[in-house]
Design a protein around this motif. Structure first.
Motif, PDB file in Angstrom:
ATOM      1  N   GLN A  81       0.816  -1.208   0.000  1.00 26.13           N
ATOM      2  CA  GLN A  81       0.000   0.000   0.000  1.00 26.13           C
ATOM      3  C   GLN A  81       0.848   1.256   0.000  1.00 26.13           C
ATOM      4  O   GLN A  81       0.369   2.335  -0.390  1.00 26.13           O
ATOM      5  N   TYR A  82       2.106   1.148   0.436  1.00 20.94           N
ATOM      6  CA  TYR A  82       2.997   2.303   0.451  1.00 20.94           C
ATOM      7  C   TYR A  82       3.950   2.298  -0.743  1.00 20.94           C
ATOM      8  O   TYR A  82       4.227   3.352  -1.334  1.00 20.94           O
ATOM      9  N   THR A  83       4.463   1.141  -1.112  1.00 20.54           N
ATOM     10  CA  THR A  83       5.397   1.089  -2.236  1.00 20.54           C
ATOM     11  C   THR A  83       4.697   1.369  -3.565  1.00 20.54           C
ATOM     12  O   THR A  83       5.330   1.865  -4.501  1.00 20.54           O
ATOM     13  N   ARG A  84       3.394   1.062  -3.655  1.00 24.82           N
ATOM     14  CA  ARG A  84       2.639   1.348  -4.877  1.00 24.82           C
ATOM     15  C   ARG A  84       1.801   2.625  -4.756  1.00 24.82           C
ATOM     16  O   ARG A  84       1.046   2.950  -5.674  1.00 24.82           O
ATOM     17  N   TYR A  85       1.916   3.325  -3.633  1.00 29.12           N
ATOM     18  CA  TYR A  85       1.170   4.575  -3.405  1.00 29.12           C
ATOM     19  C   TYR A  85      -0.347   4.360  -3.531  1.00 29.12           C
ATOM     20  O   TYR A  85      -1.069   5.253  -3.975  1.00 29.12           O
ATOM     21  N   CYS A  86      -0.808   3.185  -3.132  1.00 25.78           N
ATOM     22  CA  CYS A  86      -2.225   2.882  -3.330  1.00 25.78           C
ATOM     23  C   CYS A  86      -2.998   2.791  -2.023  1.00 25.78           C
ATOM     24  O   CYS A  86      -4.135   2.299  -2.007  1.00 25.78           O
ATOM     25  N   TYR A  87      -2.408   3.243  -0.928  1.00 24.54           N
ATOM     26  CA  TYR A  87      -3.130   3.196   0.352  1.00 24.54           C
ATOM     27  C   TYR A  87      -4.409   4.033   0.277  1.00 24.54           C
ATOM     28  O   TYR A  87      -4.438   5.108  -0.331  1.00 24.54           O
ATOM     29  N   THR A  88      -5.461   3.538   0.910  1.00 24.92           N
ATOM     30  CA  THR A  88      -6.711   4.289   0.997  1.00 24.92           C
ATOM     31  C   THR A  88      -7.409   3.979   2.311  1.00 24.92           C
ATOM     32  O   THR A  88      -7.575   2.805   2.680  1.00 24.92           O
ATOM     33  N   ASP A  89      -7.801   5.021   3.026  1.00 26.62           N
ATOM     34  CA  ASP A  89      -8.585   4.850   4.252  1.00 26.62           C
ATOM     35  C   ASP A  89      -9.920   4.173   3.966  1.00 26.62           C
ATOM     36  O   ASP A  89     -10.485   3.520   4.843  1.00 26.62           O
ATOM     37  N   VAL A  90     -10.441   4.367   2.763  1.00 22.81           N
ATOM     38  CA  VAL A  90     -11.757   3.838   2.431  1.00 22.81           C
ATOM     39  C   VAL A  90     -11.795   2.333   2.649  1.00 22.81           C
ATOM     40  O   VAL A  90     -12.709   1.800   3.294  1.00 22.81           O
ATOM     41  N   LEU A  91     -10.797   1.633   2.140  1.00 21.66           N
ATOM     42  CA  LEU A  91     -10.757   0.185   2.302  1.00 21.66           C
ATOM     43  C   LEU A  91     -10.354  -0.209   3.720  1.00 21.66           C
ATOM     44  O   LEU A  91     -10.948  -1.116   4.323  1.00 21.66           O
ATOM     45  N   ALA A  92      -9.363   0.497   4.271  1.00 20.96           N
ATOM     46  CA  ALA A  92      -8.897   0.146   5.616  1.00 20.96           C
ATOM     47  C   ALA A  92     -10.002   0.303   6.656  1.00 20.96           C
ATOM     48  O   ALA A  92     -10.175  -0.552   7.538  1.00 20.96           O
ATOM     49  N   VAL A 183      -5.125  15.107  -7.702  1.00 19.22           N
ATOM     50  CA  VAL A 183      -6.350  14.319  -7.864  1.00 19.22           C
ATOM     51  C   VAL A 183      -6.003  12.877  -8.191  1.00 19.22           C
ATOM     52  O   VAL A 183      -6.617  11.934  -7.664  1.00 19.22           O
ATOM     53  N   LEU A 184      -5.024  12.675  -9.053  1.00 20.11           N
ATOM     54  CA  LEU A 184      -4.633  11.327  -9.453  1.00 20.11           C
ATOM     55  C   LEU A 184      -4.271  10.467  -8.244  1.00 20.11           C
ATOM     56  O   LEU A 184      -4.705   9.308  -8.137  1.00 20.11           O
ATOM     57  N   PHE A 185      -3.495  11.014  -7.314  1.00 22.94           N
ATOM     58  CA  PHE A 185      -2.973  10.208  -6.210  1.00 22.94           C
ATOM     59  C   PHE A 185      -3.845  10.227  -4.950  1.00 22.94           C
ATOM     60  O   PHE A 185      -3.756   9.302  -4.131  1.00 22.94           O
ATOM     61  N   THR A 188      -9.216   9.308  -3.792  1.00 29.69           N
ATOM     62  CA  THR A 188      -9.990   8.335  -3.006  1.00 29.69           C
ATOM     63  C   THR A 188      -9.213   7.812  -1.806  1.00 29.69           C
ATOM     64  O   THR A 188      -9.493   6.718  -1.315  1.00 29.69           O
ATOM     65  N   ILE A 189      -8.253   8.575  -1.315  1.00 27.05           N
ATOM     66  CA  ILE A 189      -7.592   8.182  -0.073  1.00 27.05           C
ATOM     67  C   ILE A 189      -8.582   8.233   1.086  1.00 27.05           C
ATOM     68  O   ILE A 189      -8.558   7.390   1.982  1.00 27.05           O
ATOM     69  N   ASN A 190      -9.479   9.200   1.062  1.00 24.31           N
ATOM     70  CA  ASN A 190     -10.468   9.369   2.120  1.00 24.31           C
ATOM     71  C   ASN A 190     -11.730   9.932   1.466  1.00 24.31           C
ATOM     72  O   ASN A 190     -11.822  10.010   0.243  1.00 24.31           O
ATOM     73  N   TRP A 191     -12.669  10.370   2.292  1.00 26.60           N
ATOM     74  CA  TRP A 191     -13.953  10.837   1.768  1.00 26.60           C
ATOM     75  C   TRP A 191     -13.998  12.357   1.600  1.00 26.60           C
ATOM     76  O   TRP A 191     -15.051  12.972   1.688  1.00 26.60           O
ATOM     77  N   ASP A 192     -12.855  12.964   1.312  1.00 19.39           N
ATOM     78  CA  ASP A 192     -12.789  14.425   1.253  1.00 19.39           C
ATOM     79  C   ASP A 192     -13.616  15.018   0.114  1.00 19.39           C
ATOM     80  O   ASP A 192     -14.110  16.139   0.229  1.00 19.39           O
ATOM     81  N   PHE A 193     -13.765  14.299  -0.989  1.00 24.35           N
ATOM     82  CA  PHE A 193     -14.559  14.843  -2.084  1.00 24.35           C
ATOM     83  C   PHE A 193     -16.040  14.931  -1.740  1.00 24.35           C
ATOM     84  O   PHE A 193     -16.792  15.627  -2.424  1.00 24.35           O
ATOM     85  N   LEU A 194     -16.474  14.249  -0.697  1.00 19.36           N
ATOM     86  CA  LEU A 194     -17.849  14.424  -0.224  1.00 19.36           C
ATOM     87  C   LEU A 194     -18.032  15.850   0.276  1.00 19.36           C
ATOM     88  O   LEU A 194     -18.979  16.552  -0.110  1.00 19.36           O
ATOM     89  N   GLN A 372      -4.313  13.722   2.303  1.00 19.58           N
ATOM     90  CA  GLN A 372      -5.412  14.050   1.380  1.00 19.58           C
ATOM     91  C   GLN A 372      -5.988  15.442   1.620  1.00 19.58           C
ATOM     92  O   GLN A 372      -6.804  15.907   0.807  1.00 19.58           O
ATOM     93  N   TYR A 373      -5.576  16.126   2.676  1.00 15.13           N
ATOM     94  CA  TYR A 373      -6.106  17.470   2.932  1.00 15.13           C
ATOM     95  C   TYR A 373      -5.724  18.453   1.827  1.00 15.13           C
ATOM     96  O   TYR A 373      -6.337  19.525   1.708  1.00 15.13           O
ATOM     97  N   VAL A 374      -4.719  18.100   1.038  1.00 14.18           N
ATOM     98  CA  VAL A 374      -4.332  18.954  -0.078  1.00 14.18           C
ATOM     99  C   VAL A 374      -5.518  19.186  -1.021  1.00 14.18           C
ATOM    100  O   VAL A 374      -5.603  20.226  -1.686  1.00 14.18           O
TER     101      VAL A 374
END
Length: 507
Positions: A81-92, A183-185, A188-194, A372-374
């Motif tokens: 999740q860190y080496t591929r930069y794909c971590y997401t709170d949504v799944l965790a 936006v790319l990275f 969807t790390i978290n629900w900030d776009f809500l 993701q606050y960015v």
């Protein structure tokens, strides 16, 4: 003979006004000539600027989904999740909050987020859990992530549509948002776009002179993430400069009532669960990459006294209640400074300029600044100061911080990747670039002749909404009291041709 009234058609001088874009345009022959026919003016053309920008955003969001795909199955082995930069709170958090077991947010498990985010998690997660009970062959976590990614991506596109609607004369500004690696990275790390989507539609309603409904959206946004309600401060500054407080009062009351209504069920029936968000934020120590984290690191390097000596940042890290008070005090002082700037500026500042400064000040002095606050700042800086050069420099710093942050997380597991000083440097560059953006926005507030957005709209604020119009005479007296000259009266707003309504995505 009367002058031709200005239209709301796209401003084709973008490559002339933005030095960075002007330089890039040399690769294709330079900026558009004064007598050239702009592509958007050609009749029957389908690929207009707004449609191109929307298509680019959809492409980036699709690539974002692909970029997160290595983590979708939840099998996070060897720090993938860190080496591929794909971590997401949504799944965790689907598992951490017990939704995978059918637990109802707040009722069965105290969710760590404000209630609208918790409602959103439950509304998508509980049906997926119920479906998974009857279909044990599906990966519930993957389904939950994909459902959230779809809705959050739609909210991102809707937010972009609002930016395009608010900048119909400058549609290419929205490409800064649509093409952003941020936006790319982090989409969807978290629900900030809500919260961003709720804020964007609230701003749209404000501009369309529906302050009460705008307040409803701001209240819902604040019940998802706190920051959308900060917009009421900049609106107050504009209300004071125009002497028209009624729209601000209507919006503020609507926001407060909406926030109370959506919070009431959880507050009344599940008080302890409702309090978890507030207690967690009150008790959290200094978080990764913040101003306070950087200061604590420097304290540890510069403190050469005895073992019992502590620098100020180290002391604050051990006294969280005092740190909380100081953080709030610095943010409050920043808001007062922004208000004073807004009241003393030669011309009434634009709403998006003040809103960006307030949210940026909150992040700079907060003890928590998640990666993701960015996303909170991105739409605001596009509306406030859409200059590609400075935003690209900030974006590079943000992506650099994200890489350093994931390396630091791997190191926290026992496998050192980068020195601590490298992470602190990346954190400092992120903070510095945000501060530089603030400085540029302040300069354009104090020198409105440098503001390209204002110039494109005939010198007025396109986001003023019900507060558009002449300033109250008391502002002149206030400026004279502080040794400033009389305020510069803005020209009347340019009319829009009938038959060209302001829609969310223009043709």
């Amino acid at each position: 003979m009367s002058a031709q009234p200005p239209t709301d058609r796209p401003d084709v001088s973008r490559a002339t006004s933005d030095g960075f874009v002007r330089g890039l345009s040399q690769a294709i022959g330079g900026p558009l000539g004064a007598h050239a026919v702009p592509p958007d003016a050609r009749p029957g053309r389908f690929w207009t600027a707004p449609r191109i920008v929307m298509a680019l955003a959809c492409l980036v969001l699709a690539l974002s989904w692909v970029q997160k795909s290595p983590c979708m199955d939840g099998n996070w082995q060897k720090n993938i999740q860190y080496t591929r930069y794909c971590y997401t709170d949504v799944l965790a958090l689907y598992f951490a909050e017990g939704i995978n077991e059918g637990k109802v947010p707040y009722k069965d498990h105290p969710v760590e987020y404000p209630v609208v985010t918790g409602y959103f998690m439950g509304a998508l997660g509980l049906p997926i859990h119920a479906y998974g009970q009857d279909h044990p062959d599906i990966n519930q976590g993957s389904w939950f992530y994909n459902a959230n990614a779809l809705v959050l991506s739609l909210l991102a596109v809707a937010s972009l549509a609002v930016i395009l609607a608010l900048r119909r004369r400058r549609p290419w500004d929205a490409a800064i948002f649509a093409l952003s690696p941020i936006v790319l990275f982090t989409a969807t790390i978290n629900w900030d776009f809500l919260a961003i989507g709720l804020f964007a539609f609230g701003l749209y309603l404000w501009v369309k002179r529906h302050p009460v409904w705008a307040g409803v959206l701001f209240g819902l946004g604040a019940a998802a993430k706190l920051w959308p309600v900060f917009i009421l401060g900049p609106i107050l500054v504009l209300a004071l400069r125009t002497g028209r407080l009624r729209p601000w009062i209507g919006s503020m009351v609507a926001a407060a009532v909406t926030w109370a209504v959506v919070n009431f069920p959880v507050w009344y029936w599940y008080r302890e669960s409702w309090l978890r968000f507030f207690r967690l934020n009150d008790e959290r120590p200094v978080d990764w990459g913040t101003f306070w984290y950087i200061g604590r690191y420097l304290d540890s390097k510069w403190n050469t006294g005895t073992a019992g000596d502590q620098g100020p940042f180290q002391w604050l890290s051990d006294h969280v209640p005092t740190l909380n008070l100081l953080s709030y005090a610095l943010f409050g002082a920043s808001c007062l400074a922004i208000m004073l700037l807004g009241l003393l500026a030669p011309r009434r500042p634009r709403l998006s300029q003040l809103a960006f400064l307030v949210v940026a000040a909150f992040l700079i002095f907060s003890k928590v600044w998640s990666q993701q606050y960015v996303l909170w700042l991105l739409p605001l800086i596009v509306l406030a100061r859409p200059k590609w050069g400075a935003i690209i420099a900030w974006t590079v710093a943000e992506i650099g911080y994200l890489a350093a942050f994931y390396a630091e997380l791997i190191g926290a597991g026992g496998k050192s990747v980068i020195p601590e000083g490298t992470f602190v440097l990346a954190s400092s560059l992120r903070l510095i670039t945000v501060a530089v953006l603030c400085g540029f926005v302040v300069r354009e507030i104090w020198r409105p002749e440098l503001d390209d957005v204002r110039a494109s709209y005939g010198g007025v604020d396109p986001d003023a909404g019900p507060l558009d119009g002449p300033e109250h005479p008391w502002i002149t007296g206030l400026r004279r009291f502080f040794g400033q000259g009389p305020s510069q009266e803005a020209p009347p707003p340019p009319p829009i041709f009938k038959g060209e309504p302001a829609t969310l995505v223009g043709n």
